[in-house]
Design a protein around this motif. Sequence first.
Motif, PDB file in Angstrom:
ATOM      1  N   ARG A 219      34.566  35.437   8.645  1.00 35.37           N
ATOM      2  CA  ARG A 219      33.947  35.551   7.542  1.00 35.37           C
ATOM      3  C   ARG A 219      34.183  34.361   6.462  1.00 35.37           C
ATOM      4  N   LEU A 220      35.703  34.395   6.371  1.00 33.17           N
ATOM      5  CA  LEU A 220      36.096  33.288   5.380  1.00 33.17           C
ATOM      6  C   LEU A 220      35.469  32.134   5.658  1.00 33.17           C
ATOM      7  N   LYS A 221      35.401  31.390   6.844  1.00 29.52           N
ATOM      8  CA  LYS A 221      35.043  30.100   7.446  1.00 29.52           C
ATOM      9  C   LYS A 221      33.440  30.165   7.049  1.00 29.52           C
ATOM     10  N   ALA A 222      32.543  31.262   7.363  1.00 31.39           N
ATOM     11  CA  ALA A 222      31.355  31.091   6.919  1.00 31.39           C
ATOM     12  C   ALA A 222      30.998  30.936   5.568  1.00 31.39           C
ATOM     13  N   GLU A 223      31.612  31.678   4.856  1.00 30.77           N
ATOM     14  CA  GLU A 223      31.565  31.455   3.149  1.00 30.77           C
ATOM     15  C   GLU A 223      31.878  30.131   2.860  1.00 30.77           C
ATOM     16  N   LYS A 224      32.920  29.572   3.128  1.00 28.43           N
ATOM     17  CA  LYS A 224      33.261  28.359   2.877  1.00 28.43           C
ATOM     18  C   LYS A 224      32.317  27.172   3.507  1.00 28.43           C
ATOM     19  N   THR A 225      31.898  27.354   4.541  1.00 25.59           N
ATOM     20  CA  THR A 225      30.911  26.541   5.140  1.00 25.59           C
ATOM     21  C   THR A 225      29.571  26.638   4.251  1.00 25.59           C
ATOM     22  N   ALA A 226      28.978  27.566   3.903  1.00 25.86           N
ATOM     23  CA  ALA A 226      27.914  28.000   2.973  1.00 25.86           C
ATOM     24  C   ALA A 226      28.195  27.024   1.434  1.00 25.86           C
ATOM     25  N   MET A 227      29.595  27.237   0.858  1.00 25.69           N
ATOM     26  CA  MET A 227      29.669  26.711  -0.373  1.00 25.69           C
ATOM     27  C   MET A 227      29.797  25.249   0.093  1.00 25.69           C
ATOM     28  N   LEU A 228      30.463  24.730   1.456  1.00 24.86           N
ATOM     29  CA  LEU A 228      30.364  23.451   1.606  1.00 24.86           C
ATOM     30  C   LEU A 228      28.952  22.774   1.561  1.00 24.86           C
ATOM     31  N   GLU A 229      28.076  23.557   2.058  1.00 23.30           N
ATOM     32  CA  GLU A 229      26.692  23.163   2.210  1.00 23.30           C
ATOM     33  C   GLU A 229      25.869  23.089   0.811  1.00 23.30           C
ATOM     34  N   THR A 230      26.069  23.687   0.048  1.00 21.36           N
ATOM     35  CA  THR A 230      25.583  23.750  -1.379  1.00 21.36           C
ATOM     36  C   THR A 230      26.179  22.436  -2.279  1.00 21.36           C
TER      37      THR A 230
ATOM     38  N   ASP B  78      43.551  29.207  12.246  1.00 21.58           N
ATOM     39  CA  ASP B  78      42.917  29.974  13.499  1.00 21.58           C
ATOM     40  C   ASP B  78      43.142  29.404  14.832  1.00 21.58           C
ATOM     41  N   ILE B  79      43.364  27.877  14.969  1.00 22.29           N
ATOM     42  CA  ILE B  79      43.794  27.405  16.087  1.00 22.29           C
ATOM     43  C   ILE B  79      45.008  27.629  16.693  1.00 22.29           C
ATOM     44  N   LYS B  80      46.063  27.837  15.769  1.00 14.97           N
ATOM     45  CA  LYS B  80      47.437  28.085  16.170  1.00 14.97           C
ATOM     46  C   LYS B  80      47.584  29.514  16.460  1.00 14.97           C
ATOM     47  N   GLN B  81      46.840  30.388  15.918  1.00 17.87           N
ATOM     48  CA  GLN B  81      47.084  31.717  16.151  1.00 17.87           C
ATOM     49  C   GLN B  81      46.326  32.043  17.589  1.00 17.87           C
ATOM     50  N   LEU B  82      44.899  31.560  17.714  1.00 18.71           N
ATOM     51  CA  LEU B  82      44.548  31.674  19.171  1.00 18.71           C
ATOM     52  C   LEU B  82      45.224  31.165  20.214  1.00 18.71           C
ATOM     53  N   ARG B  83      45.776  30.066  20.164  1.00 19.51           N
ATOM     54  CA  ARG B  83      46.710  29.509  21.130  1.00 19.51           C
ATOM     55  C   ARG B  83      47.961  30.392  21.329  1.00 19.51           C
ATOM     56  N   GLY B  84      48.590  30.917  20.383  1.00 19.26           N
ATOM     57  CA  GLY B  84      49.480  31.992  20.379  1.00 19.26           C
ATOM     58  C   GLY B  84      49.138  33.199  21.003  1.00 19.26           C
ATOM     59  N   GLY B  85      47.794  33.502  21.039  1.00 21.11           N
ATOM     60  CA  GLY B  85      47.360  34.632  21.559  1.00 21.11           C
ATOM     61  C   GLY B  85      47.350  36.036  20.420  1.00 21.11           C
ATOM     62  N   ASP B  86      47.204  35.348  19.195  1.00 22.38           N
ATOM     63  CA  ASP B  86      47.277  36.394  18.229  1.00 22.38           C
ATOM     64  C   ASP B  86      45.480  36.447  17.575  1.00 22.38           C
ATOM     65  N   TYR B  87      45.055  37.377  18.190  1.00 22.25           N
ATOM     66  CA  TYR B  87      43.526  37.531  17.874  1.00 22.25           C
ATOM     67  C   TYR B  87      43.312  38.533  16.682  1.00 22.25           C
ATOM     68  N   GLN B  88      44.487  39.055  16.138  1.00 21.76           N
ATOM     69  CA  GLN B  88      44.138  40.178  15.022  1.00 21.76           C
ATOM     70  C   GLN B  88      43.216  39.676  13.823  1.00 21.76           C
ATOM     71  N   GLU B  89      43.409  38.526  13.387  1.00 24.86           N
ATOM     72  CA  GLU B  89      42.771  38.146  12.062  1.00 24.86           C
ATOM     73  C   GLU B  89      41.655  36.981  12.313  1.00 24.86           C
ATOM     74  N   VAL B  90      41.171  37.070  13.740  1.00 22.90           N
ATOM     75  CA  VAL B  90      39.957  36.061  13.940  1.00 22.90           C
ATOM     76  C   VAL B  90      39.025  36.427  13.154  1.00 22.90           C
ATOM     77  N   GLN B  91      38.491  37.688  13.117  1.00 27.33           N
ATOM     78  CA  GLN B  91      37.230  38.163  12.688  1.00 27.33           C
ATOM     79  C   GLN B  91      37.214  37.907  11.030  1.00 27.33           C
ATOM     80  N   ILE B  92      38.557  38.281  10.262  1.00 29.25           N
ATOM     81  CA  ILE B  92      38.700  38.183   9.201  1.00 29.25           C
ATOM     82  C   ILE B  92      38.283  36.443   8.594  1.00 29.25           C
ATOM     83  N   ARG B  93      39.158  35.688   9.493  1.00 25.80           N
ATOM     84  CA  ARG B  93      38.911  34.213   9.027  1.00 25.80           C
ATOM     85  C   ARG B  93      37.465  33.685   9.422  1.00 25.80           C
TER      86      ARG B  93
END
Length: 132
Positions: free
Chosen positions: A38-49, A21-36
């Motif tokens: 959601r993935l980060k939110a899912e992984k964070t919930a799993m980590l909490e569990t 995410d950081i690499k693509q944001l720095r490069g100005g590529d914002y296309q997949e930010v929303q998809i990632r």
Amino acid sequence: MTSLANCNRIISELMLLIKTDIKQLRGGDYQEVQIRSRLKAEKTAMLETYLSAFARDVNYPAAITMITNQLARLNALSLENGRLLMAMSNGIKSARERIRQLQNIPAQVGAYGQNGRALTFMEDPATSEDKF
């Protein structure tokens, strides 16, 4: 120790997602930010569990030092990612506001009078024409 292994795996996956995410944001590529996001939110919930299961593990006191450094690195990456996302959001808001301002400003044609004062005429693009 399986909960520790699960925590390590999820933290590694989260760190990989955030680094991408950081690499693509720095490069100005914002296309997949929303998809990632959601993935980060899912992984964070799993980590909490997994962390709550890990806290109940009998080996928790001895193993907590192993995971503390990873959590600190994950936190640092998350903060950097958050700053980039906030900057991106502010930039988009600023650009939208500037576009709105430009769209709402009518075209003006200026001239000067005998005393040097500015005279402003509103130009209507529908009635103006070029004459040769």
